[in-house]
Design a protein around this motif. Structure first.
Motif, short mmCIF file in Angstrom:
data_model
loop_
_atom_site.label_atom_id
_atom_site.label_comp_id
_atom_site.label_asym_id
_atom_site.label_seq_id
_atom_site.Cartn_x
_atom_site.Cartn_y
_atom_site.Cartn_z
N TYR A 297 1.00 -1.55 0.08
CA TYR A 297 0.00 0.12 0.12
C TYR A 297 0.92 1.10 0.04
O TYR A 297 2.01 1.31 0.73
N HIS A 298 0.98 2.33 -0.98
CA HIS A 298 1.39 3.68 -0.90
C HIS A 298 0.66 4.85 -1.90
O HIS A 298 0.42 5.39 -1.87
N GLY A 299 -1.06 4.98 -0.74
CA GLY A 299 -1.65 5.52 -0.53
C GLY A 299 -1.69 7.06 0.37
O GLY A 299 -0.35 6.57 1.41
N ASP A 300 -2.29 7.54 -0.14
CA ASP A 300 -2.47 9.30 1.06
C ASP A 300 -2.66 8.56 2.45
O ASP A 300 -2.68 9.49 3.43
N ASN A 301 -3.92 7.38 2.76
CA ASN A 301 -4.50 7.79 3.60
C ASN A 301 -3.48 7.30 4.83
O ASN A 301 -3.39 5.75 4.81
N GLN A 302 -3.46 8.02 6.38
CA GLN A 302 -2.43 7.37 6.71
C GLN A 302 -3.23 6.83 8.37
O GLN A 302 -2.60 7.18 9.52
N ASP A 303 -4.41 6.65 8.29
CA ASP A 303 -5.19 6.44 9.74
C ASP A 303 -5.07 5.23 10.07
O ASP A 303 -4.41 4.22 9.50
N PHE B 49 12.60 13.19 9.29
CA PHE B 49 12.13 14.16 7.86
C PHE B 49 11.26 14.86 7.73
O PHE B 49 10.86 15.26 6.82
N GLY B 50 11.18 14.82 8.87
CA GLY B 50 9.87 16.01 9.06
C GLY B 50 8.94 14.92 8.09
O GLY B 50 7.73 16.42 8.25
N ASP B 51 8.38 14.03 8.23
CA ASP B 51 6.68 13.79 7.59
C ASP B 51 7.34 12.40 7.94
O ASP B 51 7.66 11.01 8.43
N ALA B 52 6.17 11.99 8.98
CA ALA B 52 5.44 11.07 9.48
C ALA B 52 4.75 9.55 8.56
O ALA B 52 4.22 8.62 8.82
N ARG B 53 4.15 10.43 7.23
CA ARG B 53 4.26 9.27 6.61
C ARG B 53 4.87 7.95 5.81
O ARG B 53 6.30 8.30 5.96
N VAL B 54 4.20 6.91 5.78
CA VAL B 54 4.44 5.71 5.51
C VAL B 54 4.26 4.51 4.08
O VAL B 54 2.88 5.24 4.32
N ILE B 55 4.33 3.62 4.23
CA ILE B 55 3.79 2.92 3.36
C ILE B 55 4.24 1.61 3.30
O ILE B 55 4.80 1.07 4.24
N LEU B 56 3.14 0.56 3.31
CA LEU B 56 3.56 -0.92 3.73
C LEU B 56 3.99 -1.13 2.42
O LEU B 56 3.49 -1.22 1.09
N GLU B 57 4.78 -2.32 2.68
CA GLU B 57 5.27 -4.01 1.07
C GLU B 57 5.24 -4.88 1.43
O GLU B 57 6.00 -4.77 2.89
N ARG B 58 4.75 -5.40 1.06
CA ARG B 58 4.86 -7.11 1.40
C ARG B 58 6.80 -7.59 1.38
O ARG B 58 7.78 -7.28 0.69
N TYR B 59 6.90 -8.26 2.49
CA TYR B 59 8.36 -8.34 3.22
C TYR B 59 8.43 -9.45 2.12
O TYR B 59 8.72 -10.85 1.82
N VAL B 60 9.84 -9.58 1.49
CA VAL B 60 10.46 -10.87 1.04
C VAL B 60 11.23 -11.41 1.05
O VAL B 60 12.74 -10.80 1.46
N GLU B 61 10.79 -12.60 1.55
CA GLU B 61 12.42 -13.15 2.83
C GLU B 61 13.21 -13.22 1.72
O GLU B 61 13.55 -13.53 0.87
N HIS B 62 14.23 -13.26 2.94
CA HIS B 62 15.97 -13.57 2.25
C HIS B 62 15.76 -12.50 0.66
O HIS B 62 16.69 -13.25 -0.30
N PRO B 63 15.93 -11.26 0.93
CA PRO B 63 16.01 -10.68 -0.45
C PRO B 63 17.15 -10.04 -0.36
O PRO B 63 18.44 -9.99 0.02
#
Length: 665
Positions: free
Chosen positions: A134-140, A192-206
């Protein structure tokens, strides 16, 4: 070409940019904080101007102050280095508005890639492969938790802005998500003065493989091959190399094309890096694009015979790229590691203090050093504690690794603790030698790279004692030659006595443990004893760098340096030992336990207080979170008990050894 360039940075990158500018006949202008008034980049530049207090926010992040200096000094261009303002859209735009060239990409390109979320959306539109997430704007928080479940665990939380491993957390269970999210957001806001985050599937042993890209204002974009940065600890790169031992030519070509496509998507001009996650199967995914020069760019330079800072200057001045894609030809193998003031045995706690001794290998066609400090300088608490970058080069990877081990063996740092021994173990580890390390290997197997509190073997103590004896005898002889009576028995250091063989005690200490070696003999022939173990030493000679001797008839040659205060040696297996010389009289160490107090391990800011007076806590329970030297440190209870008082508040700056928590008796 520009005649005057301001460097809006500090440390080794500022020194490195100054070297290229000087070679091209460009005058350099430096800026400095109160903490950096005597720094090397200030001394190397043609001119230097103060810009504020020691904290980055009060100096190197003050874009308006830096621009004012640029105008005052007549700078035609500003090189931002990396970090600080290098990826700041507002600063790049302000330079353009002021009629000063920004030696980097256009503001629009920085803006497009400055947010990981926006960058992923852009890459998705241009067909560059992405990791699900997820890399959208909704940070709730509740919404992000739902998206995390939809993405699946394990997953990665990443700060939407910035890089360098800040604001990143791996979450393996749904129950851990809320705490990890709060911690990542806190660190992202602080960094960074910016608390926004994104979520990514964690690739094992990348594996982490990045491509250097370069574009010019005529619309050409090329790549300059890859760098593998899979050896990481807590998302911080530890060893970088090129070429990658994992890629074949087909995969390299495919990833290079994807990197160029990513750069073209933002009309990229200047130096940049497109970073990929690579699965064990070889499948690769776009991770992010850094719109600046990278810390590890020297390995690319050594294998291609190029100066990327010169390319940056020429492209920023409007010149076309010096070479086309088909003209890029790599030769040999290069590896980079970074020497830090930090203590690997204490969870890599950053260090600070004066560099009492800084010995590094001699630069050559096989060894390059990029540093920002020299012996006598101080590593401050305000900035990254990097001392120098060590880069080695040779015809192939095995020989480059050998160069790395030799170069590290020649390094010595006294004052703040350093990571040299850790890097030496890394360079000898089978997983690194065989090129099969992944980004999580160090964190999973960190104990394999740490020395721990292990007593040195007797052969090390005997070698160190031999070198100490030779040093003391030589020093005594030198004093005798320069004294009034060179034949005086008082000018000898062999412990000679009438009627019996002289006995000397060589006392050595390592990690607060004391070791005594009894010695009889002189001039390279000794009988040594440690506890119940004995050793006959014959024909010992020390030339300042190498000790050679016969130990119980076995001839051994060891890299070793010794003086009145320490012995530094490498055992036959390459293990580094730095033993302090101690007084021969009785000695005891004080109990190091903190008892009823929790102390600040170093200066820093308290960002979270998780305990209060009256709380009953268990040993190892997290009580406070402290931010120091660009990282978060979790401060935990040294024992179980009841808290009597908490002396620190959130947002408060504390000094090293300040009492933060007291426990009831």
């Amino acid at each position: 070409m520009f005649e005057r360039v301001l460097i809006a940075n500090r440390g080794e990158i500022a020194c490195r940019v100054i070297r290229t500018c000087r070679r091209l006949g460009i005058r350099t202008i430096a800026v400095y904080s109160e903490a950096d008034a005597d720094a090397q980049h200030v001394r190397l530049a043609d001119e230097a101007f103060p810009i504020g207090g020691p904290r980055p926010a009060d100096s190197y992040l003050r874009g308006a102050a830096i621009l004012a200096v640029a105008k005052k000094a007549g700078a035609q261009a500003i090189h931002p280095g990396y970090g600080f303002l290098s990826e700041n859209t507002g600063f790049a735009r302000a330079c353009s508005d002021a009629g000063i060239a920004f030696i980097g990409p256009r503001p629009e390109s920085i803006e497009a890639m400055g947010s990981k979320a926006a960058a992923k959306a852009l890459m998705e539109r241009h067909g560059v492969p992405l990791v699900p997430g997820y890399h959208g704007d909704n940070q709730d928080g509740t919404f992000l938790a739902e998206q995390a479940c939809a993405t699946g665990f394990p997953l990665m939380i990443k700060a939407a802005a910035g890089g360098g491993g800040k604001g990143m957390r791996i979450v393996r269970k749904e129950a851990e998500f809320a705490d990890a999210l709060a911690s990542a957001q806190r660190e992202a806001q602080s960094s960074f003065g910016d608390a926004r985050v994104i979520l990514e599937r964690y690739v094992e042993h990348p594996r982490h493989i990045e491509f250097q890209v370069f574009g010019d204002s005529q619309g050409r974009v090329i790549h300059l091959n890859e760098r593998e940065c899979s050896a990481q600890r807590r998302y911080q790169k530890v060893l970088e190399e090129t070429p990658s031992p994992f890629l074949d030519e087909a995969r390299r070509a495919a990833m290079g094309e994807a990197a160029v496509a990513a750069a073209r998507a933002v009309n990229y001009v200047g130096a940049g890096t497109v970073e990929f996650i690579v699965a064990p199967t070889g499948e690769f995914f776009f991770m992010e694009m850094n719109t600046r020069l990278q810390v590890e760019h020297p390995v690319t330079e050594l294998t291609l015979g190029l100066d990327l800072v010169e390319w940056q200057l020429r492209v920023a001045a409007g010149e076309p790229l010096p070479l086309a894609q088909e003209q890029i030809r790599a030769h040999g193998h290069a590896i980079e590691v970074r020497l830090y003031a930090e203590d690997p045995e204490q969870n890599f706690l950053p260090g600070s203090g004066r560099l009492l001794r800084l010995r590094l290998p001699e630069p050559s066609r096989h060894v390059r050093l990029d540093g920002g400090v020299i012996e006598g300088d101080t590593v401050t608490i305000f900035y990254d504690p990097m001392i120098a970058k060590l880069i080695v080069y040779d015809a192939d990877r095995p020989r480059a690794l050998l160069r790395l081990r030799e170069a590290l063996a020649a390094c010595e740092i006294a004052g703040p603790k350093s990571n040299i021994a850790f890097l030496e173990r890394l360079a000898r580890h089978p997983c690194v030698i065989e090129g099969r390390i992944d980004t999580g290997y160090l964190d999973r197997h960190l104990d394999e790279f740490l020395v721990g509190d292990v007593a040195p073997p007797d052969r090390v103590l005997f070698a160190a004692a031999t070198a100490a004896l030779l040093h003391d005898e030589c020093a005594a002889a030198s004093r005798g030659l320069h004294g009034h009576d060179p034949h005086s028995p008082w000018a000898r250091a062999d412990a000679w006595r009438i009627g019996h063989a002289g006995r000397r005690v060589v006392a050595l200490s390592l990690r607060d443990h004391r070791y005594e070696v009894d010695a009889h003999g002189h001039d390279g022939d000794y009988c040594l004893r440690h506890g119940e173990n004995r050793c006959e030493v014959r024909g010992a000679r020390h030339d300042g760098e190498i000790l050679s001797a016969r130990f119980d008839d076995e001839s051994i040659r060891l890299p070793l340096r010794a003086d009145a205060s320490r012995v530094l040696l490498h055992d036959l297996d390459g293990q580094r030992y730095r033993l302090a010389r101690a007084a021969a009289y009785a000695w005891s160490s004080e109990d190091a336990a903190v008892g009823n107090q929790l102390l600040a391990p170093m200066p820093g800011r308290i960002v979270l207080v998780k305990a209060a007076a009256g709380d009953h806590v268990e040993q190892g329970q997290e009580l406070l979170v402290m931010e120091a030297m660009k990282m978060e440190l979790a401060l935990k209870a040294p024992r179980a008990g009841t808290i009597e008082s908490v002396s620190a508040n959130e947002g408060e700056f504390v000094e090293a050894d300040a009492v933060l928590v007291r426990f009831s008796e």
